[in-house]
Each structure stands twice: as C-alpha cells, then as structure tokens.
Design an enzyme around this catalytic site. Structure first.
Site, mmCIF file in Angstrom:
data_model
loop_
_atom_site.group_PDB
_atom_site.id
_atom_site.type_symbol
_atom_site.label_atom_id
_atom_site.label_comp_id
_atom_site.label_asym_id
_atom_site.label_seq_id
_atom_site.Cartn_x
_atom_site.Cartn_y
_atom_site.Cartn_z
ATOM 1 N N ASP A 41 38.314 -55.249 -19.463
ATOM 2 C CA ASP A 41 38.076 -53.987 -18.215
ATOM 3 C C ASP A 41 39.086 -53.232 -18.186
ATOM 4 O O ASP A 41 39.223 -52.372 -17.234
ATOM 5 C CB ASP A 41 37.883 -54.614 -17.063
ATOM 6 C CG ASP A 41 39.034 -55.546 -16.335
ATOM 7 O OD1 ASP A 41 39.989 -55.771 -17.042
ATOM 8 O OD2 ASP A 41 38.672 -55.820 -15.047
ATOM 9 N N ASP B 224 48.705 -65.906 -13.456
ATOM 10 C CA ASP B 224 49.423 -64.913 -13.128
ATOM 11 C C ASP B 224 50.316 -65.216 -11.639
ATOM 12 O O ASP B 224 51.439 -64.657 -11.787
ATOM 13 C CB ASP B 224 48.590 -63.598 -12.916
ATOM 14 C CG ASP B 224 47.257 -63.895 -12.030
ATOM 15 O OD1 ASP B 224 47.107 -65.085 -11.536
ATOM 16 O OD2 ASP B 224 46.776 -62.818 -11.494
#
Length: 541
Positions: A306, A384
């Site tokens: 994306d 992350d």
C-alpha cells in the site's frame, strides 16, 4: 528372481547407453517401457492370492480355500484394481510435486541469469578500472635542479602536468602542500559515503490480499532506473487469487514468491483479535530469509503493498547505502518522516536528511548483517514495535528525509485505519528528483552530525508554545526551541504543535537525542529535552 535381475541389468544398461549416445534415446525409451511392464507383471504374479490370508493378517498356504471360489476371484480382481489405482495416485501426486518445484525453479531462473550476467559485468568493470589505474600512475619525471628552476619554469611544467594528468612531487611548491593534505582528507571522507554503482539493491514488496498492489508496482517499475540493479521481488501471503493474478500480470518484470504457511497461528485468547499481526510478522520473517539468505543479497529495501514511491526513491537508497554500510551507529535507512505532513516540513528542502532514533519503517533498507542478528530472536507478532525496543536498537539510529519518499494509500489493513485519517493521509510525498548520489552526505556520519545538531538545537532561543501559536507575539524566522521535561509535558506540547505525540520505549517519533524537528507556521521548531540529555526513559511509553 533371475528374470527380474536380468530386467534390472537391462534397465541399467539402457540408462548408461542413453548418457553415452543421445541417438539411441527413442530405442532405449521403448525398451525401458517394456522392461518396466515386465517387472510389474513379475511383481504381481509373485504376490500371494488375496484369498489366502490368515485371520491374523499373514499369508498362509491353503488358508481360506473353503471361502467361495467365485468370491475369491472377484475379491482378487478388486484388490488388484485397487492396488493399481493406489499406485497411480501416488505417481500422480509425485508428478504434481515435481511440477511445482519446476515452476519455482523456472520463476527464479531469470533472476539468477540476470545476477550472473551482472557479475560478469562487474568483473569486466574491475579489469577496466585496474587498466585505468595503471594508465593514471604518476610518471617519474626527473626533478629540475634547484639552480636552474625559475618561477616561470615551474609554472610551465605544472601546467603541462595538469594537461597530461602527471604528478611530480619534486615540482610541487611548498605552499601548496597543506592544501594537498586538506584535499586528501576531504576525499577520504567523501569516499566513505561515495555510492557503489554496481551493488544490487533488491526491492521486497510485502503483499497479501490487496489488488491495489498494482499502484505500488506501477510506480516502482516507472521510476526504476535498472531492472538488473533493482530486482523487484513480491512476496505474497494470504493466498488471495485475485491479488496473485495482478502480481502475475507483470511477468518477467518482477519475481513473485509465495509464503507457503497459510495456517492460523495458535495465540492466547486475548490475542485472537491480533491474528493478523501474527501472520504479518511470520510473513516478514519468511520473506526476509528468502531475499537475504536464499537468493541471497547483501541488502534489501522493504516496502508494503500500500506504498507509493517518489521519483528519487531509488536514488535516495543508492546514495545512502555506503553510509549505512560504513557507520556502525546506523542500522537502517527509511524513506518515511512520521511528521511529514504538509505544513510540518520545509517544501524547499527536499535534499534535507536527518538521523533519527525512532525506527520509522514504511520503505526501509536493511543489511544482511543486521538481519543475521535479528532473525534468531524474531518475534511472533508486532515486529515493528519489537524493532523499537532497546534490546534490538542498541543505541543505533536510522536516516530519514525531511520530505517522505513514500506515502501510504492503504486505509484498509490489520490496524483498521489507526492514524490514517488523522496523520497518514496528509503525509507529503516528494515530487522533486534530488541527485543524492552526487551530493556529499558525510555530514550524516555520527561524529560530524551530533556536534552540529546539538549546537544548532541548543543555540536556538527558548520560547513558550503560546508564542508560536496564532496571535503570539514571537517575531523572527527561527529556529526556536520548545522544551519538555516529562512524558506528559511532551504529549501536551506535541498535540498543541500538531506533531505525533506517541513514544515507543521512550523515543518520540522522528526524534533524535530526544529532539523532534519540524516546521510550524513557516519556522523551524525543535521540541527538545533540557540541555545535557543523556538517554531515553523506557517508562515513557
């Protein structure tokens, strides 16, 4: 048994003949077919009758002869047919497996050939460079005796040296020696950050079930200067057929690999809603292993399906690779500025780069050596945030731009649009091509950067946030400094100034040494801790 042995010898002889003489391929094939069927018949004839099985399951001579003769024949026929069908199914299954392996090899073959060709070119380039260096070696010009050397003579000789690219140490005037020394130091510093033109930098696209991956791939291919130097590898999870068709439509322009384990991951009851985060983390682990250990490459740039990239995306990472490689206090290069909203960045400074202690992600470069360090302890979920823990970061930093080289268009995802409507949709994407590979980026090396950065931040006038807001009495173009002293004061000030207020392990987004740099109403602002800051407080999370 002798017949079977004879047939086996014939098979071996045929195989040898096929290797030795390709012309007898058809004849050997026919012979192989006949021999195989003969062996099959011998095997079937040698089996005990189906009806002669003892109650315990073993073969027993004469057992069960009273069982109806007609039934025995029918049972034997059915058993034989079932055995043949089972063998056929096993063969078909094995052929299907081999077919999948061949497809996988074929998909990678083209990329391997490109890398082989590029390796040849690198070898040729190295030879050319060696030849060039031989030609550039200084000629040994006899020194002019001091008694005969005049200023004009020296000037004439030096002019000739410049034309011929010849160096004669005996003819260099003493006044020029300090300049030569300084020039050598500068060249060494620039050499540390000089881009390596032949290094292959693969782009790993993490994909799942977004058919809009097309938007991301279109931009990557549009701006890619070389398919050989920047191979695009799309790693797909989820097994989504429509997305696979979109990826497959790019043919040889990309390499499409598929994460094989699509099963749900066992999680504790309160984490069932986070199943998506577990799967993403598993996919990252598999995909990074493929690129850095299987292919294998020495570095990789990771983007997700994306993300849209800027025109100088490839230039940016190529220029920063040598710095990442040479500075041990760095562990990533990111294309993303967490506070990169229009109005918070200087639009006229597309070439401005920073160090940051916050791992940004969203288009980032990783070295193989760092992956070797992270891979054995890779987490099960939330990869992350795990990267932002002190145990992984180890006081290392990343490089980030003033203006982002990626933007996200994916509101749909496992995070359910968290931050998207409030922040991410307003991130400014760079549109100006910056020739980073021609710029001296040595200022980003820690020794130089820290001294300049701290001096610039703490020499800026200290002001109150009210003075910066509309109607405030503050005059001047800045920079200005706003000071925070606690977790809560940071959050209040960040919200008032329009920057992201969350912290991970005590590190603010886009922060370096506790300082967040941004633009507010056209003036550079440093949201900073008191002077003398030493470390992050991990409880500020």
């Amino acid at each position: 048994m002798m017949k079977a042995f004879s047939s086996l010898q014939s098979l071996l002889w045929c195989h040898w003949a096929m290797v030795r003489k390709k012309g007898s391929l058809i004849l050997c094939g026919a012979f192989l077919f006949v021999a195989w069927n003969a062996l099959l018949l011998l095997f079937l004839w040698g089996r005990p009758p189906i009806g002669r099985l003892a109650e315990g399951g073993g073969a027993e001579p004469g057992a069960g002869e009273e069982w109806g003769g007609g039934k025995a024949k029918v049972g034997g026929a059915i058993g034989l047919a079932g055995e043949v069908i089972r063998l056929a199914e096993e063969v078909e299954s094995e052929l299907e497996t081999q077919k999948k392996l061949l497809k996988q090899i074929q998909s990678h073959r083209e990329l391997w050939e490109q890398r082989k060709e590029l390796g040849k070119r690198e070898s040729e380039d190295t030879k050319d460079e060696k030849n060039t260096e031989e030609l550039k070696k200084p000629l040994q010009i006899p020194a002019v005796p001091p008694s005969h050397k005049t200023v004009d003579d020296t000037k004439t000789v030096m002019e000739k040296q410049e034309v011929l690219m010849v160096t004669s140490p005996q003819l260099v005037m003493k006044e020029q020696e300090p300049k030569q020394e300084n020039k050598k130091i500068v060249e060494n510093e620039v050499g540390r950050t000089k881009p390596s033109p032949q290094i292959i930098i693969p782009i790993l696209v993490i994909a799942c079930d977004r058919v809009t991956v097309k938007r991301s791939l279109d931009k990557l291919i549009q701006y890619r200067p070389s398919a050989e130097l920047y191979p695009i590898i799309v790693s797909q999870d989820c097994g989504h057929a429509d997305t696979a068709r979109v990826i497959g439509s790019y043919g040889s322009q990309i390499t499409h690999i598929s994460q094989p384990d699509l099963a749900d991951i066992p999680v504790r009851p309160d984490h069932r809603k986070f199943q998506g985060y577990y799967k993403i983390t598993r996919h990252y682990h598999w995909a990074l292993n493929q690129v850095l250990n299987v292919f294998p490459y020495s570095t990789v740039v990771i983007v997700e399906d994306d993300l849209e990239v800027a025109p100088d995306f490839f230039e940016y990472f190529r220029a920063l690779y040598p710095i990442l490689r040479s500075d041990p206090t760095l562990w990533c290069v990111s294309a993303w500025n967490d506070n990169g909203r229009d109005g918070l960045v200087n639009s006229g400074k597309a070439d401005l780069l920073y160090r940051t202690d916050f791992f940004p992600g969203l288009g980032w470069m990783l070295l193989k050596e760092v992956w070797a360090e992270l891979e054995p302890k890779w987490p099960k979920a939330f990869w992350d945030d795990w990267m932002r823990h002190p145990e992984q970061r180890k006081d290392r930093s990343c490089i980030r731009p003033e203006i982002s080289r990626t933007i996200t268009f994916g509101r749909k995802g496992v995070s359910l649009g968290q931050f998207f409507d409030q922040y991410l949709r307003y991130i400014k994407l760079n549109t100006e091509f910056v020739p980073f590979t021609k710029v001296d980026l040595s200022y980003l090396v820690r020794e130089k950067y820290d001294e300049t950065f701290e001096k610039e931040v703490y020499s800026a006038p200290l002001v109150k946030v009210e003075e910066l807001q509309q109607g405030g009495s503050l005059k001047g173009s800045g920079p200005f400094r706003v000071q925070y002293s606690s977790r809560d004061s940071f959050k209040v000030l960040a919200r008032n100034l329009g920057v992201m207020d969350d912290l991970k392990s005590g590190v603010p987004r886009a922060g370096y040494r506790g300082v967040v740099s941004f633009i507010s109403r056209g003036r550079r602002i440093y949201l900073a801790p008191p002077e003398g800051w030493t470390k992050y407080d991990t409880s500020w999370s």
